[in-house]
Write an enzyme that holds these catalytic residues in place. Structure first.
Site, PDB file in Angstrom:
ATOM      1  N   ALA A 109       0.859  -1.189   0.000  1.00  0.00           N
ATOM      2  CA  ALA A 109       0.000   0.000   0.000  1.00  0.00           C
ATOM      3  C   ALA A 109       0.891   1.233   0.000  1.00  0.00           C
ATOM      4  O   ALA A 109       2.045   1.172   0.414  1.00  0.00           O
ATOM      5  CB  ALA A 109      -0.866  -0.022   1.248  1.00  0.00           C
TER       6      ALA A 109
ATOM      7  N   GLY B 205       0.544  -5.168   0.653  1.00  0.00           N
ATOM      8  CA  GLY B 205      -0.482  -5.153  -0.387  1.00  0.00           C
ATOM      9  C   GLY B 205       0.029  -5.703  -1.714  1.00  0.00           C
ATOM     10  O   GLY B 205      -0.748  -6.222  -2.519  1.00  0.00           O
TER      11      GLY B 205
ATOM     12  N   GLU C  35      -0.393  -9.229  -1.487  1.00  0.00           N
ATOM     13  CA  GLU C  35      -1.843  -9.497  -1.492  1.00  0.00           C
ATOM     14  C   GLU C  35      -2.400  -9.478  -2.924  1.00  0.00           C
ATOM     15  O   GLU C  35      -3.271 -10.277  -3.273  1.00  0.00           O
ATOM     16  CB  GLU C  35      -2.570  -8.477  -0.614  1.00  0.00           C
ATOM     17  CG  GLU C  35      -2.263  -8.707   0.869  1.00  0.00           C
ATOM     18  CD  GLU C  35      -2.897  -7.679   1.781  1.00  0.00           C
ATOM     19  OE1 GLU C  35      -2.569  -6.479   1.628  1.00  0.00           O
ATOM     20  OE2 GLU C  35      -3.726  -8.055   2.619  1.00  0.00           O
TER      21      GLU C  35
ATOM     22  N   GLU D 256       3.373  -5.782   7.302  1.00  0.00           N
ATOM     23  CA  GLU D 256       2.491  -4.757   7.871  1.00  0.00           C
ATOM     24  C   GLU D 256       2.682  -4.569   9.366  1.00  0.00           C
ATOM     25  O   GLU D 256       2.560  -3.458   9.885  1.00  0.00           O
ATOM     26  CB  GLU D 256       1.025  -5.107   7.583  1.00  0.00           C
ATOM     27  CG  GLU D 256       0.562  -4.843   6.160  1.00  0.00           C
ATOM     28  CD  GLU D 256       0.804  -6.011   5.215  1.00  0.00           C
ATOM     29  OE1 GLU D 256       1.606  -6.909   5.565  1.00  0.00           O
ATOM     30  OE2 GLU D 256       0.201  -6.036   4.126  1.00  0.00           O
TER      31      GLU D 256
END
Ligand code: 3HC
Ligand code: NAI
Length: 708
Positions: A70, A109, A112, A132
């Protein structure tokens, strides 16, 4: 912290190559998933679904990485759709096989997105992980649910709770990826994989349907074990336990419910002060590596390093240099002290071997690059010399005179002094432009912090060499100006004095240590003194006695202990007792009697402090001195102070350093505390002009965190 980099451009291009839609994420420097990238990914998948010519989708990253996660700079700002979970669900729902071709970082992310893809190929040098937790978060775009289903609860927990990165081969072993690329040609091999899938009419294979390891009991056991471990280890942290809860949800709930559960936990973490503190820490430690001197200057090459002095610091510095693959020549006063220096270095390696962290051969290989000498002539070819002899100006100047005599022109001459005036050392030789402070922290091969102390006459490329060396040593470098104690030790002196005042006024050292630990420091100030040796501070206090302000409050308790020879762990007694070589000390009633006697001598009737009051004073002293240090330009910005305290002094990372913490409390509150404490001791509690100014203008310290 406000983002310091310039606004960037991000694109997601998709191009049909035969029957494969190649989707390229291009968002320098690390392809972070900002709103534009998220939108672009949805558009690309929608285009793939809509186009009958597309039979497979290949996602690749431009530049050196797949996707680093992210976009951390978006946290704390209003959310912009589409969200990352939506993106991942959209990718997974694609009606054509989606392949992620992973090189470089596929983190958070980024992984992910790969897990939501249907097939995965990773290349040599890839770094896959769900880090994270290091930012106070948990994987919030399906990562906890998909990873648990794909590789099982135990492996997923290990990845997410440690935040560690795995390489391509390990990812294959874990089942995170399906294959490892044979070359570094990501596009060609990715396309070949896509064509293979098309040829075999492979269907989309959705991780949400993955079964994971069949043994439910083993998964339940792994979750219980992780919960117990997290309770013990992750004191004070929010996200680790939530990660365990999410993995449990993956085991027990249908996928969509698991996703909802994960999202709720993620949002709680995202809004927490811990996330703000850890993200600040992430940017602060990167920003601190930049200094005005290094903007246009190139580092001088460094291969061979001289270390003068083989004591505690010289040996630790030598190990740090050897570990980075550099050659080291150690200079000592005579054969005996040189032998002791070499033994110090060996002891560090032997300790690692005993703990199973190092092989004997690795030690032998390191020692091939280690030389010792008693003559300075051995430093004639050194690219940089780091002096770590006694903390005494005359001794240091004598060493620098020798270096001036023997070192080649262009060699960097650095001192590891803790407190001495480096401008004075520089002025004593013929080449002040080559003199720099490189202030390591003990143990130098372990502590992350390196203060790069910049004297007035040093040339920019010497400063750049210091920063470059720090990078090689994997240290967090922070620029500091010359003053007594630079950034870290100068602050330490002040907040330790605040602790001493508390002790003399009524708190026990044991209560102070406990309160400071509860705040999140790994140790309290008196445990640290006992560990490092009380004699070090005692010597410094004696040195300063002549110049101390006679009106300043002076607490004699530490001196009283040292006069009895109680220097801490190494003597079996300090503020604590260490009976039979114990490493964890016990409170000592005799120390408490000494404190009582000192209170009486000073005419103080002890009063009670609660832990909160202790922490407020301790932190206020730290923050106020941090403000003075920024005000005087010793630290470039508040974030530099934060980086020093977090990496050299155990300040809890999740609180982001003292200056970030002060912003989170409110500078007006901190100033009000200082003014309150000043009623008792106006000399000690003088509010920093910078703090007063910021409060008057309603600005936080963060407003001063500008790019270097
Ligand atoms: N978002 C925004 N900027 C980022 C970023 C991210 N995720 N990761 C790195 N950057 C920036 C850095 O701040 C730095 O900026 P600067 O040049 O202006 O100082 C630049 O990218 C380069 O970073 P590094 O100096 O760290 O470069 P390295 O090559 O040494 O390391 C890296 C690259 C391994 C990718 C490292 O940057 C890294 O570990 N990044 C963070 C990865 C991470 O934590 N990802 C998870 C994010 S949270 C998430 O994904 C939530 C999701 O689950 C919903
Ligand atoms: P130490 O006393 O353990 O080691 C000093 C070494 O220097 C001794 O081995 C001595 O033989 C050698 N030495 C003295 N004069 C010499 C000379 N003229 N030529 C060659 N070698 C000589 O001291 P320590 O703790 O290693 O400190 C060294 C320096 O590092 C000091 O300036 C200190 O302030 C600084 N420092 C110390 C830290 C610590 O925690 N101990 C932390 C950061 C910096």
């Amino acid at each position: 912290m406000t983002p310091l980099s310039a606004p960037d451009s991000a694109t997601v291009e998709h191009q049909l190559r035969g029957s494969v839609l190649v989707v390229t994420i291009d968002h320098a420097p690390v392809n972070a998933l900002n709103a534009a990238v998220r939108r672009g990914l949805i558009d690309a998948v929608t285009a793939a679904d809509a186009n009958a010519s597309v039979r497979a989708v290949l996602i690749v990253g431009a530049g050196r990485n797949f996707i680093a996660g992210a976009d951390i700079r978006e946290f704390g700002k209003p959310a912009v759709p589409p969200s990352l979970p939506e993106v991942c669900n959209r990718i997974e729902a694609c009606s054509k096989p989606v392949i992620a071709a992973i090189h470089g970082a596929a983190l958070g992310g980024g992984l992910e997105v790969a897990l939501a893809s249907h097939y995965r190929i990773a290349f040599e040098g890839a770094k896959l992980g769900l880090p994270e937790v290091q930012l106070g978060l948990l994987p919030g775009a399906g990562g906890t649910q998909r990873a648990s289903r794909l590789i099982g609860a135990e492996a997923a927990l290990s990845l997410m709770l440690s935040g560690r990165h795995v390489g391509a081969q390990e990812a294959l072993r874990l089942g995170l990826v399906d294959r490892v690329g044979q070359s570094d040609d990501v596009l060609t091999e990715g396309l070949a994989y896509a064509h293979e899938l098309i040829a075999t009419q492979a269907a989309p294979r959705r991780t949400r349907n993955a079964r994971g390891p069949a043994d439910r009991q083993a998964s339940a056991d792994a979750i219980a074990a992780a919960r117990a471990e997290t309770q013990k280890k992750s004191r004070g942290l929010l996200s680790p336990m939530k990660i365990v809860d999410c993995v449990e949800a993956a085991l027990n709930l249908p996928f969509d419910e698991g996703l909802q559960f994960e999202r709720k936990q993620f949002l709680e973490c995202r809004e927490s002060p811990q996330r703000a503190g850890l993200v600040h820490a992430f940017f602060a430690e990167r920003e601190a590596q930049k200094s005005p001197e290094t903007r246009d200057a190139r580092a001088r090459p460094v291969r061979c390093v001289g270390v003068v002095g083989g004591g505690t610091m010289g040996a630790g510095i030598a190990v740090a240099l050897l570990d980075a693959g550099l050659s080291v020549t150690m200079i000592e006063r005579d054969d005996e002290t040189l032998e002791r220096g070499r033994a110090h270095v060996e002891k560090v390696y032997d300790g690692l071997i005993a703990k199973g962290r190092l092989q004997q051969e690795a030690k032998a290989r390191a020692f091939e690059r280690f030389n010792g000498a008693t003559s300075y002539d051995a430093l004639a070819d050194a690219d940089i010399v780091i002096e770590a002899v006694f903390e005494d100006m005359a001794v240091k100047k004598a060493v620098f005179a020798e270096l001036d005599r023997v070192c080649r022109q262009g060699a960097v001459l650095a001192t590891n002094t803790s407190y001495l005036d480096i401008d004075e050392i520089a002025a004593s030789i013929s080449r002040p432009q080559d003199v720099l402070g490189l202030h390591f922290f003990s143990p130098a091969n372990i502590m992350k912090l390196l203060e790069i102390v910049v004297p007035a006459r040093v040339s920019d490329d010497v400063v750049a060499t210091g920063f470059e060396l720090a990078k090689k040593l994997r240290k967090v470098a922070v620029r500091a100006g010359v003053c007594d104690g630079f950034i870290g030790n100068r602050m330490l002196a002040v907040y330790r004095a605040a602790a001493d005042h508390l002790m003399e006024d009524g708190a026990s050292p044991y209560q102070i240590d406990r309160a400071v630990r509860e705040f999140g420091f790994p140790m309290g100030p008196y445990q640290v003194i006992d560990l490092a040796g009380g004699d070090i501070g005692w010597a410094a206090r004696k040195r300063r006695a002549a110049t101390r302000d006679p009106n300043a409050r002076y607490v004699r308790i530490g001196d009283q202990l040292c006069e009895r020879g109680w220097f801490g762990q190494k003597t079996g007694r300090g503020f604590y007792r260490y009976d039979d070589g114990a490493r964890i000390g016990k409170p000592d009633p005799e120390v408490e009697s000494i404190i009582d006697a000192e209170r009486e001598r000073a005419g103080i009737s002890p009063r009670a402090f609660d832990d909160g009051q202790i922490v407020r004073r301790y932190l206020a002293a730290m923050i106020n001195e941090g403000a003075n240090i920024v005000h005087e330009g010793i630290a470039l910005r508040p974030l530099d102070v934060d980086a020093v305290l977090m990496h050299g002094f155990g300040f809890p990372r999740y609180r982001g350093g003292p200056m970030h913490y002060a912003d989170s409390v409110g500078l007006d509150t901190v100033l009000a505390d200082i003014r309150e404490f000043a009623k008792e001791d106006p000399l000690f509690w003088r509010a920093s002009p910078l703090l007063v100014d910021l409060v008057a203008r309603g600005k936080p310290f963060a407003s001063l965190n500008q790019p270097a």
